[in-house]
Write a protein that holds these residues in place. Sequence first.
Motif, PDB file in Angstrom:
ATOM      1  N   THR A  23       1.834  -5.588   2.454  1.00 31.27           N
ATOM      2  CA  THR A  23       1.254  -4.524   1.624  1.00 31.27           C
ATOM      3  C   THR A  23       1.442  -4.797   0.137  1.00 31.27           C
ATOM      4  O   THR A  23       2.215  -5.664  -0.270  1.00 31.27           O
ATOM      5  N   ASP A  65       2.931  -0.129  -2.802  1.00 28.65           N
ATOM      6  CA  ASP A  65       2.169   0.826  -2.000  1.00 28.65           C
ATOM      7  C   ASP A  65       2.118   0.384  -0.540  1.00 28.65           C
ATOM      8  O   ASP A  65       1.265  -0.411  -0.148  1.00 28.65           O
ATOM      9  N   PRO A  66       3.043   0.884   0.266  1.00 30.36           N
ATOM     10  CA  PRO A  66       3.079   0.453   1.665  1.00 30.36           C
ATOM     11  C   PRO A  66       1.931   1.006   2.510  1.00 30.36           C
ATOM     12  O   PRO A  66       1.878   0.753   3.713  1.00 30.36           O
ATOM     13  N   THR A  67       0.995   1.741   1.900  1.00 30.20           N
ATOM     14  CA  THR A  67      -0.150   2.215   2.690  1.00 30.20           C
ATOM     15  C   THR A  67      -1.383   1.351   2.469  1.00 30.20           C
ATOM     16  O   THR A  67      -2.453   1.662   2.978  1.00 30.20           O
TER      17      THR A  67
END
Lengths: 120, 536
Positions: free
Chosen positions: B418, B422-424
């Motif tokens: 990622t 921002d791990p989304t």
Amino acid sequence: MPVNAIRDDYHGEFRDRQENFGGNQVVSFTWDQHMMIATPLCLPLEPGMKFGDVVQGILPGTFGHHPDFEKIDWDKAEWIMDGESFKPDFDKSIEENGIPHKGLVRFRTPELAGLNGTHN
Amino acid sequence: MSAVMKDKAGRQPPKKLSLKQNYEMLTRGLGWEPSYQKKEDIYSKLTYEGIHIHDWSAWEDPFRLTMDAYWKYQGEKERKLYAIIDAFQQNNGQFNVTDARYVQAMKIFLNAIVGLEYASHRGFNMLSREFEGVGPRVAAQMQAIDELRHATTQIHALSHYQKYFEGMSDFPQQFDRTWYISIPKSFFEDAQTAGPFEFITAISFAFEYVLTNLVFMPWMSGAAYNGDMSTVSFGFSAQSDEARHMTLGIEVIKFLLEQDERNVPIVQKWIDKWFWRGYRMLAVLAAMMDYMLPKRVMSWKEAWEIYFEENGGALFADLERYGIRMPKYYEQTIHEKGHMSHQLWSTFYQLRKAGGFGVWLPSEEEMDWMSEKYPDTFDKYYRPRYEYWRELEAKGEPFEFEGLPQLCQTCQWPCLFTEPEDPTQLCFRHSKYKGERYNFCSDGCKDIFDDEPEKFVHAVLPVHQILKGEYFREGADPRAEGFDPMFEALSYMGIKPGVDGGLFSEHVDAKKWEEWTGRPANIHEGPVSDAVRKTG
């Protein structure tokens, strides 16, 4: 900076040029903020294939496993290529839409936030 | 008695050499000044990388190990090791590991490590030819032999496991062709095709000195904790070699930095590159530690904190006086430490039909362990995914990625990591070079490519090889009726389609394990077959 090599003329062959793919070009598709799908889908496509046929005919085979997929309103989807937003014409081909060999096409569906809004 | 014995000719015997003299004779004394060849012709690869060496004799070898002593020590270690491996085999030690999931981890480890050790052996042989200094040449020669010894030992471990379990019979093919093993393979081949100073900085310093503790400490304790005495014995046998290799790593860095100021920016660039390449390669270890060890020792996050943030931090603080700073993008490894293992295991899970090992979802108990070890990330980002996937498995519709992933041109992982903060959102970078477009998983991998595009344009990316039709066995006919390109590509990679990969609960290893041992194949879930006697 160029590579440091024993010979000044050292250069690797371009192994993955388009002409090596038997008439196809490589295009990847990815769905932003839907992390359940681990990586972009890498496809060999005929450059003359209609963009809409990829979206309607091929993407569901992979992205359709996500419960949000059937809720996508393609008229509202946002598209990004190489960091810039772009508007693909579904009736035009991959080539006519300006998608390069080894290009990455991202789509975003801001109204769909994944499993319970976790971006999964 | 003080009289010295003389031989028949009346000569006095030579004095016994001191250890130091013995070392000098058997190492430094092996070098000589060439008389009819120019030094720069003999050692032709020492200048093109831009490194300046003024005094090769300044190279310190803290071990003062001579070849005669080396053979003696290594011979003793070999005898002990093979006695233990023999006992392991006689006693069916493969069934004393915790459960058959542990074996799935061993498949990744052994299929990759044999080829890596062998590649390392070749690299150090090249150094022992190319270095002008005798001290480093002898050290490199010993390390070359060590690496060959390790490869041999690992083949013995593998050959025993593969009699009982699937997925290990084609390790040379897997090393050369399998998509996730192309990652370590490309790492080593990048180093082997660099100059001698870059190779030794890459392998001895960035990898052995900075990162190998992560492989050695948690992974070997993991083996011990899970009853794998074969791997533990290998670990003990290799440990003294590793200590020597690590010392070589720190010595080479100090030597290069002390020889000439102009070496500093070159060495820093190599540290940046090889730290990042090594770190990306170790992603597989993160998934193995957190997901594949049935009994866990520590989390990847904890290991990274101890072995990189603390120990590595102290090391780079020491190197500051030479003008060396922390490796570029190390901050990103800290952002990623709570995510990497989960992102990779999710990838392996959904690409399982193309894998050479069985995969599973973490049980409730295992997820609780992860919540505890990853309080900031697991429940928020990954638990919802696994809970949903468990529901799908229960319905008989396990989640799957159908198709091929996009690979990073440099590290060769699928682009699965990622954005730094921002791990989304998956991280994507690309470069254009002479009209051709290249994709990357991270800034680190993009930088490495941009610095030497001439070298990375001909990377063998397994996904592209499949799409070009180059990953087919000899004689395969794509026009034949019923031709299945994925079946063909997996076979080419040394993976048996429908057997080696897939869900662990349906895997032949799981079923046979229960049949042979009467114990569950997965200690955290119920048995997968009727072979385990129900109690209570």
